[in-house]
Motif scaffolding. Sequence first.
Motif, short mmCIF file in Angstrom:
data_model
loop_
_atom_site.label_atom_id
_atom_site.label_comp_id
_atom_site.label_asym_id
_atom_site.label_seq_id
_atom_site.Cartn_x
_atom_site.Cartn_y
_atom_site.Cartn_z
N ARG A 88 -2.46 20.47 -20.48
CA ARG A 88 -2.90 19.65 -19.36
C ARG A 88 -1.72 18.98 -18.66
O ARG A 88 -1.54 19.13 -17.45
CB ARG A 88 -3.89 18.59 -19.86
N ARG A 89 -0.93 18.21 -19.42
CA ARG A 89 0.04 17.33 -18.78
C ARG A 89 1.34 18.02 -18.40
O ARG A 89 2.05 17.53 -17.52
CB ARG A 89 0.34 16.14 -19.69
N GLU A 92 -0.42 22.47 -16.61
CA GLU A 92 -1.32 22.35 -15.45
C GLU A 92 -0.75 21.41 -14.39
O GLU A 92 -0.81 21.72 -13.19
CB GLU A 92 -2.70 21.85 -15.91
#
Length: 267
Positions: A88-89, A92
């Motif tokens: 995610r961090r 993405e």
Amino acid sequence: MAHTQIAVERRGAVAWLFHDRPEMRNAESSVLLDELDAALREAAADDEVRVIVIAGKGDHFSAGHDLKEGQEKRQGFSVEQRYAYEERRYLEYSLRIWDCPKPTIACVQGACIAGGFMVANMCDMIVASEDAFFADPVCKTLAASAVEVLMHPFVMGLRAAKEFLFTGRRMGATEALRLGMVNRVVKRAELEAATQTLAEDIASAPPFAIKLTKRSLNRAADMQGFRDAINAHFDTHQLSHVTEEFRRTREAGLAAAIARGKAQTAV
């Protein structure tokens, strides 16, 4: 939204998104990265914004991931938890900068290390001050396979990337300009003004034409394997977290690893 670790400024048609932890050399905590991603999406959706600049308050662009936070909060993560957090961090969020429909410029002074290097190089252009330097020492000092998003061969060339990562050395702004990783190098006192001038020049072009041109250029990179290479390396990076080398390095202590990294990038 209210920000605690970034600062957002509007300068005409240009949105400036600053890392705002100067007392921590703008180390990128989870909060900072969440706020930066949210601010990027907000600027991308704002019709009044034509260009987005990512910068850093204080002496440095960013010293990279907040390793202290990582040790305190993520040391006990399972493989699945670490993968989800970094997907995610790091993956993405980085690709969101790359895929942003509006031109992005990194305004870099001082240190631009590891995670900071990753963020800056996802931007379309980099304007650097004469004292800026770039480094990704984590292979040599942390036993990890470079940062999570392997932009390096695409922005500096394969042979330079190999030397840069295998040695963990720092690269000055002038060398980065020669290799084509940096667009312009200016005096420190002129950095923000020079970046704003470039941004305004771009902002004066028809925005939809700019959007289509950026899309075509990014597609050209994808046709050369950019996105597949980025995704493949992310999985390789996750593998490096479960090696004996990484375990021994972690058990030797974060402070020692940070000290080795600082010594390496001071060369």
